[in-house]
Design a protein around this motif. Structure first.
Motif, PDB file in Angstrom:
ATOM      1  N   ASN A  85       0.818  -1.207   0.000  1.00 10.61           N
ATOM      2  CA  ASN A  85       0.000   0.000   0.000  1.00 10.61           C
ATOM      3  C   ASN A  85       0.857   1.265   0.000  1.00 10.61           C
ATOM      4  N   GLN A  86       2.016   1.211   0.649  1.00 12.48           N
ATOM      5  CA  GLN A  86       2.910   2.367   0.653  1.00 12.48           C
ATOM      6  C   GLN A  86       3.363   2.698  -0.760  1.00 12.48           C
ATOM      7  N   ALA A  87       3.702   1.668  -1.539  1.00  8.62           N
ATOM      8  CA  ALA A  87       4.096   1.895  -2.931  1.00  8.62           C
ATOM      9  C   ALA A  87       2.925   2.451  -3.745  1.00  8.62           C
ATOM     10  N   ILE A  88       1.728   1.941  -3.506  1.00 10.44           N
ATOM     11  CA  ILE A  88       0.538   2.421  -4.216  1.00 10.44           C
ATOM     12  C   ILE A  88       0.284   3.892  -3.893  1.00 10.44           C
ATOM     13  N   ARG A  89       0.345   4.231  -2.615  1.00 10.97           N
ATOM     14  CA  ARG A  89       0.102   5.627  -2.207  1.00 10.97           C
ATOM     15  C   ARG A  89       1.076   6.582  -2.891  1.00 10.97           C
ATOM     16  N   ARG A  90       2.356   6.214  -2.883  1.00  8.15           N
ATOM     17  CA  ARG A  90       3.369   7.072  -3.496  1.00  8.15           C
ATOM     18  C   ARG A  90       3.057   7.289  -4.977  1.00  8.15           C
ATOM     19  N   THR A  91       2.627   6.233  -5.649  1.00  6.48           N
ATOM     20  CA  THR A  91       2.375   6.307  -7.080  1.00  6.48           C
ATOM     21  C   THR A  91       1.141   7.145  -7.392  1.00  6.48           C
TER      22      THR A  91
END
Length: 365
Positions: free
Chosen positions: A152-158
């Protein structure tokens, strides 16, 4: 001659056995007491209490199952995607344009987190913990939750980059509504259940917000496919995105280093597993997103001859995702009995970050 020695060891083993018996008795005492109380109650009260017990048994059974089964988990999932032939937004004929691979992969990762799997962090029994102790502070049932939060952290950043740079021309045009809605949904708290105390009252749970982001991202890609949306795949936007990822994983590397250096209790470090699986999930998410980024920025990658460096970065991420120990150990780096999985993962995170910085440097020349 040996009788005193034998008697000594007999007393030791007798004391150990008695101690174990006392511990077991202490653990079973609440259940024995409750069973005795239950047998003395009337039929109606027995039915009510029995129903509550059955309900909790079912909830715990569902929770334990969901925390252990990782549906759709595949570290090599990016290699199984179909390649897109054109840069997003460019005409492909018949009045259509190419969609974005980054948007598609991001949507798929959200679907993996909340549709193919239950979102563990907001489940009521995850929130209540183990007899009041946060599951993250125990060695049990928190690995999947930490992994999902890492993805989810990677998704949020993107999704932030979609709104700030990629979905608008040079950051000066109007913000895309679908991308903005997706970003807002993905920033929602990761731990919200159907009811909360602050503020008090019913709430929309976390997975519902994340599912709405899937619809928003798909709506944007549909409009992009009909040439009714903007996708600005320029080199400076790619530089900024890589910078943000490098900063993101740099923070994770610092967390791993701190835990590895200051809490190296080997297999007895109860926080090592969630630190490991969070970073693993973050790399899992970025592996697919960066594969898709290469597709979306194919022209930039080709013009700057970044193909070999990008392949090396993909190889490093693939190698990191092959590390799947059954039990996470945070041993001393100079130790010889207990492994040091956090230091190993930190090494791969730093290798990945250094490759991001190298690619970014070439783009900035």
């Amino acid at each position: 001659m040996l009788d005193p020695v034998i008697a000594f060891f007999e007393r030791i083993f007798h004391a150990i056995g008695r101690g174990i018996g006392l511990v077991i008795a202490a653990l079973l005492w609440p259940f024995v007491t409750m069973a005795g109380w239950y047998r003395r109650r009337g039929f109606i009260l027995k039915a009510v209490v029995g129903g509550i017990i059955v309900l909790f048994a079912g909830l715990y059974g569902y929770f334990f199952w969901q925390s252990q089964i990782w549906s759709g988990f595949d570290p090599e999932y990016p290699a199984k995607r179909e390649m897109i032939a054109s840069t997003p937004g460019t005409a492909t004929g018949n009045g259509t344009c190419a969609p974005s691979a980054m948007v598609s992969v991001t949507s798929d990762l959200i679907d993996f987190n909340v549709n193919q799997n239950a979102w563990t962090s907001s489940m009521i029994l995850y929130k209540t913990g183990f007899f009041g102790i946060d599951w993250d502070h125990t060695p049990f049932f928190d690995n999947k939750a930490a992994f999902q939060r890492g993805v989810n952290q990677a998704i949020r950043r993107t999704t932030v980059e979609f709104v700030d740079t990629l979905g608008r021309v040079r950051g000066t045009s109007q913000v895309d509504g679908d991308l903005q809605d997706a970003r807002g949904a993905m920033q929602f708290d990761e731990y919200t259940w159907y009811f909360g105390l602050n503020p008090f009252g019913p709430k929309t749970p976390t997975p519902s917000f994340y599912r709405s982001a899937i619809d928003d991202l798909q709506a944007f890609n549909d409009r992009l496919s009909t040439c009714n949306a903007i996708y600005d795949a320029r080199a400076d936007n790619l530089i900024q995105f890589l910078d943000r990822i490098a900063s993101d994983v740099g923070s994770t590397s610092a967390i791993l280093r701190d835990r590895s250096e200051n809490f190296n209790a080997g297999w007895f470090d109860t926080r090592a597993d969630d630190r490991f699986w969070f970073s693993y999930g973050q790399l899992y998410g970025y592996y697919g997103i960066l594969k898709a980024t290469r597709e979306d920025f194919r022209d930039v990658v080709a013009q700057r001859n970044l193909g070999q460096l990008w392949d090396e970065m993909d190889g490093q991420l693939s190698s990191a995702l092959k590390i799947q120990p059954f039990i996470i150990s945070n041993g001393n780096e100079s130790g010889w009995i207990m492994p040091t999985h956090l230091a190993t993962m930190g090494f791969y995170v730093l290798r990945f970050r250094s490759k991001l910085v190298e690619i970014r440097g070439i783009l900035d020349r």
